[in-house]
Design a protein around this motif. Sequence first.
Motif, short mmCIF file in Angstrom:
data_model
loop_
_atom_site.label_atom_id
_atom_site.label_comp_id
_atom_site.label_asym_id
_atom_site.label_seq_id
_atom_site.Cartn_x
_atom_site.Cartn_y
_atom_site.Cartn_z
N GLY A 197 8.01 1.43 -7.70
CA GLY A 197 7.20 2.56 -7.30
C GLY A 197 6.77 3.35 -8.52
O GLY A 197 6.94 2.89 -9.66
N GLN A 198 6.23 4.52 -8.31
CA GLN A 198 5.78 5.36 -9.41
C GLN A 198 6.16 6.81 -9.15
O GLN A 198 5.99 7.31 -8.02
N VAL A 199 6.64 7.46 -10.18
CA VAL A 199 6.93 8.89 -10.08
C VAL A 199 5.62 9.65 -10.02
O VAL A 199 4.68 9.37 -10.77
N SER A 200 5.53 10.59 -9.10
CA SER A 200 4.31 11.38 -8.95
C SER A 200 4.71 12.79 -8.52
O SER A 200 5.90 13.16 -8.60
N ASP A 201 3.76 13.54 -8.07
CA ASP A 201 4.02 14.90 -7.59
C ASP A 201 3.10 15.20 -6.41
O ASP A 201 2.44 16.23 -6.35
N ARG A 202 3.06 14.25 -5.46
CA ARG A 202 2.20 14.39 -4.29
C ARG A 202 2.76 15.48 -3.37
O ARG A 202 3.99 15.58 -3.22
N ARG A 210 -3.51 13.42 -1.87
CA ARG A 210 -3.20 13.73 -0.47
C ARG A 210 -2.23 12.68 0.10
O ARG A 210 -2.25 11.51 -0.29
N ILE A 211 -1.42 13.11 1.04
CA ILE A 211 -0.59 12.20 1.84
C ILE A 211 -1.16 12.28 3.25
O ILE A 211 -1.00 13.28 3.94
N SER A 240 -4.28 1.74 -2.94
CA SER A 240 -4.92 2.92 -2.36
C SER A 240 -4.13 3.43 -1.15
O SER A 240 -3.99 4.64 -0.96
N THR A 241 -3.65 2.52 -0.34
CA THR A 241 -2.81 2.93 0.79
C THR A 241 -1.50 3.51 0.30
O THR A 241 -1.04 4.55 0.79
N ASN A 242 -0.87 2.86 -0.68
CA ASN A 242 0.38 3.38 -1.24
C ASN A 242 0.18 4.79 -1.78
O ASN A 242 1.06 5.66 -1.63
N LEU A 243 -0.94 5.01 -2.41
CA LEU A 243 -1.21 6.28 -3.05
C LEU A 243 -1.16 7.44 -2.06
O LEU A 243 -0.73 8.55 -2.40
#
Length: 631
Positions: free
Chosen positions: A257-262, A268-269, A324-327
């Motif tokens: 996975g990837q570290v983010s700050d969503r 957007r989630i 894109s879906t994962n994002l």
Amino acid sequence: MHERKPRRRLSLILTAGVLAATGVTTASPAAQAAGDRTPADSRQHAFERAAAEYDVPLPVLLAVAYHESAWDAHAGERSTGGGYGPMHLTEVTTGMLAAGDAGAVGRADLAELASAPSLHTLQTAARLTGLPEKRLRGDDAANIRGGAALLASYAKNTVGGTPKDPGKWYAAVARYSGSSGQRAAEAFADRVFATIESGAEETTRDGQHIELPPSPNVRPATGQLSALHLKATATTGDTECPATIDCTFLPAATANGQVSDRPANGIRIDSIVIHDTESSYDAALNSFQKPGGGSAHYVIRSSDGAVTQMVPTKDISFQAGNYSTNLHSIGIEHEGYAAAGGSWYTETEYETSAELVRYLAGRFGIPLDRQHIIGHDNVPGPSSALVSGMHWDPGPSWNWEHFMRLLHAPVGGRHGVGPVGSVVTITPGYTRNQQNVQVCPSDDPTGATPECTERTEPSDFVYLRTAPSATAPLFGDQAVHPDGVGTDRISDWGSTAAAGQQFVVADRQGDWTAIWYSGTKVWFLNPHGCNTTPAHDVTVVGAAGASPVAVYGSSYPDANEYPAGLSPSTQAPLAFYSIPVGQAYVTTAAPAPTDDYFPSTGRVVTGGKSMYTIQYNHRTALVYASDVTAR
């Protein structure tokens, strides 16, 4: 095997108070209300006889069985939790833990892993009842007796007897969950007693009608839980679950996975993806901890609904096979197998998942509809080469109509079908919707299907044909079947429309309805609109000009919109698909801007164009807002 159906409140409340207070078990509430017309050999009477034999209050026995099986039988088959029959009596072997995707093969502690008493309640029930284990597996009346005997033994061990007050069975019910963790056992007991309070009513797949009237005056003795000496559940500050769910944190491999700050960083989630593990719960956890594979934000255990969070919601999980879906999504894995039939998704698993999804949807503002709560099988392929190999879980045995009701967002309503140009929601009704499917060895990783087999089972979909005739070929998705002819293979997603999906009516002829689907007109049997519900207040899009509209599987900015120093992601139209002029497809949300993410710097790139997500075929797809008109 059994299906899971939603709990319904009963109108028969006159007998509830007496039943709850006295534990009367000699006649069914349904029989009392209907002049004792319940057949003596019915499953309802089997519960009554077992409750009377072992001095278990009938509401307790019925409610426990409801949460174990929805009162259905496995017909001698075990669930993914190793349970048999209406009471889910367990028999887990070292072979089950070692074989295939179980992940425990070669472990020195294999015998120890399989030795926990909660994994062998069938053997315990056999000792308590004197019945052969084989009979407890395959005879539902015997299985119910075994479950009643177990409950009685748990009550004797915790309170010293079998009290008539159902509320004093709280610890026994918690122990029946089989969980050694306090939060999981408590959550199971709370669900059982909530059902005792509200009542339930079901007609099982084999036609057994069972009723549990509401007992609003039962007061569960929650203080009994301390007598079980359960383990306090370890959690971390990163665990994100409702307080009522048994939820622990176990991190997935960072490479998965990837570290983010969503969503604080602008990503957007907007969706939740429902998966199944195609393995045991423990094997899924083990797999996600190994670098180089996938992950999920959450994994839910079949037997008791325990949840392990593996990726914080702010971070990106590699779970959907489409970046894109994962994002923009949160992935939830459910212990189970897509080809194994609906009975392998337990009611506890459905209920826990629904509670988690409601919590996440509320937190992130995700609409509770089937364009935002989707299956892995609804995720588009990100490129033409990947479409045919996209996953098809949780499969046609995931009861979407039931699940959406648990989300308090039912997809159904009054059945019917409107005129050409109107929109319908697919609502075939899981129980009555018996479909023929072919299951082959490659569809079933459990090894239970040694050769291709045809079977008929409750399903969440309708088959789509190339003409309004039962003898017309099934439609074949262009990416899977170049000749356009589909099959009834359970994994052949391209010839089906699933419950909750919405499409524009393209034509009607007799008992048949046509919809625009995958760029063509397809037909399904729909006499008197029995498989659809007219949809209102939805947006549909169609070609804005005189040329077909390109369809995409991802949503990246144009190359010239990336800042200097950042390599742009690229995308191309899906070669097999388009929206021809004159066709229309449903979208339930406004177009969203294209975007991309660079985890090394935390940079989010947002493009100047926007794309609609549409219900294109069995999967969703993306189209540029500038290419379509919306109405």
